[in-house]
Design a protein around this motif. Structure first.
Motif, PDB file in Angstrom:
ATOM      1  N   LEU A  43       0.829  -1.202   0.000  1.00 56.14           N
ATOM      2  CA  LEU A  43       0.000   0.000   0.000  1.00 56.14           C
ATOM      3  C   LEU A  43       0.867   1.257   0.000  1.00 56.14           C
ATOM      4  N   LEU A  44       1.994   1.220   0.721  1.00 59.47           N
ATOM      5  CA  LEU A  44       2.913   2.362   0.724  1.00 59.47           C
ATOM      6  C   LEU A  44       3.421   2.646  -0.687  1.00 59.47           C
ATOM      7  N   VAL A  45       3.815   1.599  -1.402  1.00 61.31           N
ATOM      8  CA  VAL A  45       4.340   1.762  -2.763  1.00 61.31           C
ATOM      9  C   VAL A  45       3.230   2.216  -3.708  1.00 61.31           C
ATOM     10  N   SER A  46       2.078   1.561  -3.616  1.00 60.11           N
ATOM     11  CA  SER A  46       1.001   1.842  -4.558  1.00 60.11           C
ATOM     12  C   SER A  46       0.349   3.193  -4.303  1.00 60.11           C
ATOM     13  N   SER A  47       0.360   3.678  -3.050  1.00 55.51           N
ATOM     14  CA  SER A  47      -0.291   4.954  -2.743  1.00 55.51           C
ATOM     15  C   SER A  47       0.334   6.096  -3.536  1.00 55.51           C
ATOM     16  N   TYR A  48       1.655   6.074  -3.669  1.00 56.89           N
ATOM     17  CA  TYR A  48       2.348   7.115  -4.432  1.00 56.89           C
ATOM     18  C   TYR A  48       1.931   7.063  -5.904  1.00 56.89           C
ATOM     19  N   SER A  49       1.949   5.852  -6.483  1.00 59.23           N
ATOM     20  CA  SER A  49       1.651   5.702  -7.908  1.00 59.23           C
ATOM     21  C   SER A  49       0.199   6.045  -8.220  1.00 59.23           C
ATOM     22  N   ILE A  50      -0.719   5.551  -7.394  1.00 57.09           N
ATOM     23  CA  ILE A  50      -2.137   5.819  -7.649  1.00 57.09           C
ATOM     24  C   ILE A  50      -2.439   7.303  -7.482  1.00 57.09           C
ATOM     25  N   SER A  51      -1.867   7.926  -6.455  1.00 58.57           N
ATOM     26  CA  SER A  51      -2.049   9.370  -6.270  1.00 58.57           C
ATOM     27  C   SER A  51      -1.479  10.134  -7.453  1.00 58.57           C
ATOM     28  N   ALA A  52      -0.299   9.714  -7.918  1.00 60.11           N
ATOM     29  CA  ALA A  52       0.321  10.358  -9.077  1.00 60.11           C
ATOM     30  C   ALA A  52      -0.569  10.233 -10.310  1.00 60.11           C
ATOM     31  N   GLY A  53      -1.168   9.065 -10.503  1.00 56.84           N
ATOM     32  CA  GLY A  53      -2.028   8.859 -11.653  1.00 56.84           C
ATOM     33  C   GLY A  53      -3.292   9.693 -11.607  1.00 56.84           C
ATOM     34  N   VAL A  54      -3.957   9.683 -10.463  1.00 63.29           N
ATOM     35  CA  VAL A  54      -5.226  10.420 -10.321  1.00 63.29           C
ATOM     36  C   VAL A  54      -5.003  11.923 -10.457  1.00 63.29           C
ATOM     37  N   PHE A  55      -4.045  12.460  -9.715  1.00 59.08           N
ATOM     38  CA  PHE A  55      -3.803  13.896  -9.760  1.00 59.08           C
ATOM     39  C   PHE A  55      -3.154  14.317 -11.077  1.00 59.08           C
ATOM     40  N   GLY A  56      -2.363  13.406 -11.669  1.00 59.58           N
ATOM     41  CA  GLY A  56      -1.792  13.709 -12.973  1.00 59.58           C
ATOM     42  C   GLY A  56      -2.865  13.858 -14.034  1.00 59.58           C
ATOM     43  N   LEU A  57      -3.876  13.019 -13.970  1.00 63.05           N
ATOM     44  CA  LEU A  57      -4.981  13.095 -14.926  1.00 63.05           C
ATOM     45  C   LEU A  57      -5.775  14.380 -14.733  1.00 63.05           C
ATOM     46  N   LEU A  58      -6.027  14.735 -13.474  1.00 63.82           N
ATOM     47  CA  LEU A  58      -6.754  15.975 -13.192  1.00 63.82           C
ATOM     48  C   LEU A  58      -5.930  17.197 -13.578  1.00 63.82           C
ATOM     49  N   GLY A  59      -4.634  17.141 -13.246  1.00 65.89           N
ATOM     50  CA  GLY A  59      -3.773  18.274 -13.539  1.00 65.89           C
ATOM     51  C   GLY A  59      -3.624  18.540 -15.018  1.00 65.89           C
ATOM     52  N   ALA A  60      -3.682  17.495 -15.820  1.00 65.53           N
ATOM     53  CA  ALA A  60      -3.521  17.665 -17.263  1.00 65.53           C
ATOM     54  C   ALA A  60      -4.633  18.521 -17.860  1.00 65.53           C
ATOM     55  N   LEU A  61      -5.747  18.649 -17.143  1.00 67.54           N
ATOM     56  CA  LEU A  61      -6.868  19.439 -17.633  1.00 67.54           C
ATOM     57  C   LEU A  61      -6.654  20.934 -17.448  1.00 67.54           C
ATOM     58  N   PHE A  62      -5.764  21.331 -16.528  1.00 70.82           N
ATOM     59  CA  PHE A  62      -5.612  22.772 -16.285  1.00 70.82           C
ATOM     60  C   PHE A  62      -4.168  23.281 -16.314  1.00 70.82           C
ATOM     61  N   LEU A  63      -3.179  22.383 -16.270  1.00 70.07           N
ATOM     62  CA  LEU A  63      -1.792  22.845 -16.224  1.00 70.07           C
ATOM     63  C   LEU A  63      -1.393  23.635 -17.468  1.00 70.07           C
ATOM     64  N   ASP A  64      -2.017  23.339 -18.621  1.00 69.95           N
ATOM     65  CA  ASP A  64      -1.688  24.059 -19.848  1.00 69.95           C
ATOM     66  C   ASP A  64      -2.195  25.500 -19.827  1.00 69.95           C
ATOM     67  N   SER A  65      -2.916  25.863 -18.766  1.00 64.25           N
ATOM     68  CA  SER A  65      -3.434  27.223 -18.659  1.00 64.25           C
ATOM     69  C   SER A  65      -2.465  28.170 -17.958  1.00 64.25           C
ATOM     70  N   PHE A  66      -1.291  27.674 -17.552  1.00 63.64           N
ATOM     71  CA  PHE A  66      -0.329  28.480 -16.805  1.00 63.64           C
ATOM     72  C   PHE A  66       1.043  28.438 -17.451  1.00 63.64           C
ATOM     73  N   ASP A  67       1.863  29.404 -17.088  1.00 64.42           N
ATOM     74  CA  ASP A  67       3.273  29.420 -17.476  1.00 64.42           C
ATOM     75  C   ASP A  67       3.907  28.110 -17.006  1.00 64.42           C
ATOM     76  N   ARG A  68       4.565  27.385 -17.933  1.00 66.14           N
ATOM     77  CA  ARG A  68       5.111  26.075 -17.584  1.00 66.14           C
ATOM     78  C   ARG A  68       6.209  26.175 -16.529  1.00 66.14           C
ATOM     79  N   LYS A  69       6.985  27.237 -16.571  1.00 60.59           N
ATOM     80  CA  LYS A  69       8.031  27.408 -15.562  1.00 60.59           C
ATOM     81  C   LYS A  69       7.429  27.445 -14.167  1.00 60.59           C
ATOM     82  N   MET A  70       6.391  28.275 -13.980  1.00 61.08           N
ATOM     83  CA  MET A  70       5.791  28.398 -12.653  1.00 61.08           C
ATOM     84  C   MET A  70       5.053  27.125 -12.270  1.00 61.08           C
TER      85      MET A  70
END
Length: 407
Positions: free
Chosen positions: A56-83
């Motif tokens: 669970l310790l190992v998988s928690s990082y990966s699953i969190s990365a996947g879920v938030f990565g999918l959500l983040g992909a919807l709005f990250l392109d709206s900001f300066d990539r550096k910031m």
């Protein structure tokens, strides 16, 4: 299309400095993930947890990365990539700091979720920056430098991290990573240029991103590569996270000997991955994937059935294991990347990356439940986990034939 930067790069030296910073950020992010697996025996002893809890310790990082990565992909392109990158890396470093000060298992699990949530978006943002600011005729080299961070983390980072953990306790590697992360942030702020070209599009970025995501998810041709990615991850991440605990408990290695496993595996993989990539370009990605995957079955079967074995023999077996199990990823990713039209490749890769992260986390979680520790700390059912890995590998070979090249 105009220049990809508001302020173009003027010197090769400036470009090299940017690539170095991106590679350093990627290295710290990758090391934070891979250091967990060789520290398995330490965590299981320190927290007094079983294989399921460690999974669970190992998988928690990966699953969190996947879920938030999918959500983040919807709005990250709206900001300066550096910031975007610097904010994400600050959150990741903060999560790693929480890992370092965690007093118990529950707090550490929470900290891994925080680190994974931010860390899951770092890799995609780094690659997006390379695509935006590095000229196309130098982009392959820049990507190679940044993506070699996994091998460098295995060769250098893991042995140093394990040495620190053995000498000062498991908290220290995470504290060192957090401090390094906070120290590199102001350097990154100074070196990286503002990257706002993607904001100058005539199409509203949010609307475009949403439409792209919808097309990616609904297109029938994309189902094969997505399912393929799930079995690709199960082929490796059922076995890999528990390799170190198994080698210590069942095979007789000491914790001090574990760095050798990752040093030699990472060193050889650094060279063989590039060679496998050249073979895939020359003889066909599908053919090379099938060959490497079939060959990978043998070291997996040997690894999961090991008993008391001398260190030199273990090093030989685990090095071949890492060469083949990681080597199959090279033609696999090349096939998946080519399975989508270029105009929606960014959205496709965001979804694919999320599936990859969640699948690898699910594989670790499932394996953790299957494994059982006896009263003398021996692992049982590792060979059953190996059977799941082998089945996943064989099924992925079948699925690979269904991936259609789109561009």
């Amino acid at each position: 299309m105009s220049q990809p930067l508001t302020h173009p790069l003027h010197t090769i030296q400036k470009e090299r400095a940017i690539i170095f910073i991106l590679a350093a950020l990627q290295f710290l992010h990758v090391l934070d993930f891979v250091i967990m697996m060789p520290l398995g025996p330490v965590f299981m002893k320190s927290f007094k947890i079983d294989s399921a809890a460690f999974g669970l310790l190992v998988s928690s990082y990966s699953i969190s990365a996947g879920v938030f990565g999918l959500l983040g992909a919807l709005f990250l392109d709206s900001f300066d990539r550096k910031m975007s990158l610097l904010v994400l890396f600050f959150g990741f470093s903060f999560g790693t700091l929480l890992c370092a000060i965690a007093p118990n298992y529950s707090f550490f699990l929470f900290a891994r979720i925080i680190a994974g949530g931010f860390g899951g978006m770092i890799g995609a943002t780094v690659l997006s920056i390379i695509g935006d600011i590095i000229p196309v005729f130098r982009r392959g080299t820049a990507t190679g430098v940044v993506m070699s961070s996994f091998s460098v983390a295995s060769v250098i980072g893991i042995p140093i991290g394990l040495s620190l953990a053995n000498r000062f306790g498991w908290h220290f590697p995470f504290l060192s990573l957090a401090i390094a992360g906070f120290l590199i942030l102001p350097i990154g702020y100074k070196v990286l240029p503002a990257i706002r070209y993607h904001l100058d599009s005539d199409v509203h970025p949010k609307q475009s991103q949403f439409k792209s995501f919808k097309e990616v998810l609904l297109k029938k041709e994309h189902m094969a590569p997505f399912v393929f990615m799930i079995f690709l991850m199960f082929g490796g991440f059922t076995v890999i996270p528990f390799l170190s605990p198994f080698l210590v408990s069942n095979v007789g290695l000491t914790i001090d000997e574990l760095p050798y496993i990752y040093f030699f595996g990472g060193m050889f993989t650094f060279f063989t991955s590039r060679f496998i990539g050249k073979l895939a370009d020359r003889y066909g990605k599908l053919k090379i994937y099938q060959i490497i995957t079939i060959l990978a079955i043998l070291p997996i079967v040997v690894v999961v059935t090991l008993t008391k074995t001398s260190l030199p023999i273990v090093l030989l077996i685990t090095t071949i294991f890492m060469i083949l199990v990681s080597g199959r990823m090279v033609p696999a990713f090349a096939m998946v990347t080519s399975a989508v039209e270029p105009r929606i490749r960014g959205s496709f890769m965001s979804v694919n990356s999320a599936i990859q992260q969640i699948a690898s986390g699910a594989a670790s979680y499932v394996a953790g439940f299957i494994l059982v520790q006896t009263s003398d700390q021996q692992f049982q059912n590792y060979e059953l986990v190996g059977m799941i890995s082998v089945f996943s590998l064989l099924f992925s070979v079948y699925l690979a034939k269904n991936i259609k090249i789109a561009g």
